[in-house]
Write a protein that holds these residues in place. Sequence first.
Motif, PDB file in Angstrom:
ATOM      1  N   UNK A 113      87.986   1.275  94.902  1.00  0.00           N
ATOM      2  CA  UNK A 113      86.779   1.113  95.711  1.00  0.00           C
ATOM      3  C   UNK A 113      87.108   0.374  97.004  1.00  0.00           C
ATOM      4  N   UNK A 114      88.145  -0.478  96.989  1.00  0.00           N
ATOM      5  CA  UNK A 114      88.558  -1.171  98.220  1.00  0.00           C
ATOM      6  C   UNK A 114      89.008  -0.158  99.270  1.00  0.00           C
ATOM      7  N   UNK A 119      88.139   2.642 104.182  1.00  0.00           N
ATOM      8  CA  UNK A 119      88.124   3.952 104.815  1.00  0.00           C
ATOM      9  C   UNK A 119      86.864   4.153 105.648  1.00  0.00           C
ATOM     10  N   UNK A 120      85.734   3.713 105.127  1.00  0.00           N
ATOM     11  CA  UNK A 120      84.484   3.835 105.879  1.00  0.00           C
ATOM     12  C   UNK A 120      84.503   2.964 107.137  1.00  0.00           C
ATOM     13  N   UNK A 121      85.026   1.763 107.019  1.00  0.00           N
ATOM     14  CA  UNK A 121      85.140   0.896 108.195  1.00  0.00           C
ATOM     15  C   UNK A 121      86.136   1.498 109.184  1.00  0.00           C
ATOM     16  N   UNK A 122      87.222   2.086 108.676  1.00  0.00           N
ATOM     17  CA  UNK A 122      88.226   2.756 109.504  1.00  0.00           C
ATOM     18  C   UNK A 122      87.561   3.869 110.331  1.00  0.00           C
ATOM     19  N   UNK A 172      97.546  -7.123 108.321  1.00  0.00           N
ATOM     20  CA  UNK A 172      96.791  -5.977 107.836  1.00  0.00           C
ATOM     21  C   UNK A 172      95.588  -5.818 108.736  1.00  0.00           C
ATOM     22  N   UNK A 173      95.440  -4.634 109.287  1.00  0.00           N
ATOM     23  CA  UNK A 173      94.271  -4.266 110.065  1.00  0.00           C
ATOM     24  C   UNK A 173      93.720  -3.001 109.431  1.00  0.00           C
ATOM     25  N   UNK A 174      92.678  -3.171 108.632  1.00  0.00           N
ATOM     26  CA  UNK A 174      92.097  -2.082 107.867  1.00  0.00           C
ATOM     27  C   UNK A 174      93.181  -1.406 107.028  1.00  0.00           C
ATOM     28  N   UNK A 175      93.503  -0.136 107.287  1.00  0.00           N
ATOM     29  CA  UNK A 175      94.495   0.571 106.473  1.00  0.00           C
ATOM     30  C   UNK A 175      95.931   0.341 106.940  1.00  0.00           C
ATOM     31  N   UNK A 176      96.107  -0.224 108.119  1.00  0.00           N
ATOM     32  CA  UNK A 176      97.462  -0.460 108.631  1.00  0.00           C
ATOM     33  C   UNK A 176      97.994  -1.772 108.075  1.00  0.00           C
ATOM     34  N   UNK A 177      99.170  -1.686 107.464  1.00  0.00           N
ATOM     35  CA  UNK A 177      99.876  -2.863 106.950  1.00  0.00           C
ATOM     36  C   UNK A 177     101.196  -2.975 107.696  1.00  0.00           C
TER      37      UNK A 177
END
Length: 190
Positions: A113-114, A119-122, A172-177
Amino acid sequence: MLCVGAGTGLELIYLAQAFPQWQFTAVEPAAPMLDICRQRAEECGIASRCTFHEGYLDSLPASHSFDAATCLLVSHFFMQQDERRNFFSQIASRLCPNGYLVSADLASDMSTSAYQSLSEVWVRMLRYSEVPAEEIEKFRDSYGRNTAVLPPIEVESIIASSGFDTPVLFLQTLLIHAWYARRTPRSLEV
């Protein structure tokens, strides 16, 4: 400094301006992107400190070892883990003993769910950045199909098994690590 997948040269130019004594090798398989990188380097007055290589890392002629390497938003395009491991091993083999790797990629456990929430915020971030809706859908459809979005611990494991110490997540910025890791002494035998 080795910039793997240099693209249009954003990190190369930033680093070259911040560290005027550094030399750079930009590796990029897409000729149009490398042309933009070269042009930007010339405009910024740093081209004399740069070597530009059109191609992949395995086609880069052997040279001295590099003190560090960047690999930003590149490795997630290797869909098979063994290909990704080989990619990072190639980077390790080009580094000096204890040389550093800075790597950033999309990473998340897509079954959680994370991930759904991020993903929605992305997507909202992309919309805010005025990315066309059809491009956003292409991005979303590619995750897991053409882009290997793996859980961060799996990416760390791949890097660590490729001749590096355990990577340290520093951003970490949203999906980017983003991680940094040092080349291990045992990778000198590779």
